[in-house]
Design an enzyme around this catalytic site. Structure first.
Site, short mmCIF file in Angstrom:
data_model
loop_
_atom_site.label_atom_id
_atom_site.label_comp_id
_atom_site.label_asym_id
_atom_site.label_seq_id
_atom_site.Cartn_x
_atom_site.Cartn_y
_atom_site.Cartn_z
N ASP A 13 0.83 -1.20 0.00
CA ASP A 13 0.00 0.00 0.00
C ASP A 13 0.86 1.25 0.00
O ASP A 13 2.04 1.22 0.37
CB ASP A 13 -0.94 0.01 1.21
CG ASP A 13 -0.18 0.01 2.54
OD1 ASP A 13 0.80 -0.75 2.67
OD2 ASP A 13 -0.56 0.77 3.44
N GLU A 16 0.10 -1.35 5.73
CA GLU A 16 1.16 -0.92 6.65
C GLU A 16 1.05 0.56 6.97
O GLU A 16 1.36 0.98 8.09
CB GLU A 16 2.53 -1.23 6.03
CG GLU A 16 3.71 -0.98 6.97
CD GLU A 16 4.23 0.45 6.97
OE1 GLU A 16 5.01 0.80 7.87
OE2 GLU A 16 3.86 1.24 6.06
#
Length: 387
Positions: free
Chosen positions: A85, A144
């Site tokens: 991400d 994350e």
């Protein structure tokens, strides 16, 4: 340097940057990780990896990828971990163009951390193609940048997949230096209670905004003390009041505590509660409560054992025996989650500039060096462990 391996990492970095994987937890309705997980899953399956999609409970839209390489000769299991991400793209003109200018590749996620992911994927492919000792597992995770849903789900899934890793490498951007420590953090939400009254008659009420101001001063003073020991305390969000000419009946603040190794992050709640108690003793109208929103522990690289040994091999491969000064990162990464799961962990990866900013880029020479060095370091370390 192995030119084939190096250029494969550069090529894959560009591929991954071109895939929008902005975290929807940070930007509502953003693309998320599904497309990039699909792309990497197809690639790794074609190269002989067993691939597993892992999702948090009730969130099939937030997949992570666990790719297990074929077992080589006897030896340990190494996890190569990175997040897929990215943060949002506000202010970026062409966030997914992956344009190259000399040795700089630009785009969202170029440095944080699609280049690290690309280099780890290429290294894992090379190690399995060589039938190097042990087994390489790629853990490429979602979320994350927000709440670590991906890594938490992957750590829960590994035993079900029959995987018990001996060591993990987190390829976050460190400019190719080994991380020695990471700071932890905690967020504490404070709610202050006042009593509404017309501002022309303040003696009839209790102004929660005034109490908020006292809290801000107290936090600032405490933060200055903590800064001398490497920690910090600050208010990052504050609000109060709803209307002019009315004393605020409530106010709110988010207090952020940064911790160093040895300081439990969860202790931030007690620290803030102590501040509230002090303020209440000095002003009997002061009423406040606190709750812990999230706590993430600080981390320190093991001085000995599997992580220390693999870290030394990686430093040597990256620098030919002249290691860079190790990094004491002021921010948090997910290494403490792996360490807490009983998996010794190192943090090292390629970087550039503009992380979380509008001009993000990665140094492609670092990407090349990292892919080659990681391959060599894991192979040497695993060979030594297998002998």
């Amino acid at each position: 340097m192995n030119a084939r391996l190096a250029e494969a990492a550069v090529s894959l970095t560009a591929e991954l940057v071109r895939i929008d994987s902005v975290n929807p937890g940070l930007v509502p309705h953003a693309a998320g990780e599904s497309a990039i997980v699909g792309h990497l899953s197809d690639r790794l399956r074609a190269r002989g990896f067993d691939t597993h999609l892992v999702t948090p409970s009730g969130r099939p839209d937030r997949p992570s990828l666990v790719a297990v390489g074929p077992a080589g000769r006897s030896g340990p299991t190494v996890v190569l971990n990175g997040h897929l991400d990215t943060v949002g793209v506000d202010g970026m003109v062409e966030p997914f163009a992956a344009s190259i200018d000399g040795d700089r590749l630009r785009g969202r996620g170029a440095s944080d951390m699609k280049s690290g992911v690309a280099a780890m994927v290429v290294a894992a492919e090379e190690l399995t193609a060589r039938a190097s000792p042990g087994r390489v597992v790629l853990a490429l995770v979602a979320d994350e940048e927000d709440a670590s849903l991906g890594t938490e789900a992957v750590l829960e899934a590994l035993p079900r997949l029959g995987l018990h890793p001996d060591v993990a490498v987190v390829g976050e951007p460190t400019w190719l230096a080994l991380a020695q420590t990471l700071r932890g953090y905690a967020l504490v939400e404070v709610t202050l209670e006042g009593r509404a009254a017309h501002s022309s008659q303040p003696e009839l009420g209790v102004n929660a905004v005034a109490h908020l101001g006292r809290l801000l001063v107290a936090v600032e003073e405490r933060g200055r003390d903590l800064a001398t020991r490497g920690g910090s305390l600050m208010v990052t969000v504050a609000s109060g009041g709803e209307s002019p000419f009315v004393l605020a009946h409530s106010a709110r603040a988010l207090v952020e505590r940064r911790t160093v190794p040895g300081e439990p992050a969860g202790d931030a709640l007690a620290e803030v509660e102590d501040l509230l108690a002090d303020l209440s003793r000095s002003d009997r109208t002061f009423r406040g409560s606190a709750r812990l929103v999230i706590a993430r522990e600080a981390w320190r690289l093991d001085a000995e054992g599997p992580a220390a040994a693999l870290g030394a091999q990686l430093e040597d491969a990256l620098t030919n025996g002249s290691p860079l000064d190790r990094v004491h990162a002021p921010y948090w990464m997910e290494a403490p989650l792996w360490q807490a799961a009983g998996i010794p962990t190192i943090v090292c990866g390629p970087a550039g500039g503009g992380l979380h900013a509008a001009d993000e880029w990665v140094d492609l020479e670092q990407v090349r060096r990292y892919a080659v060095a990681l391959t060599a370091a894991v192979e040497r370390w695993a060979t030594a462990r297998a002998d």
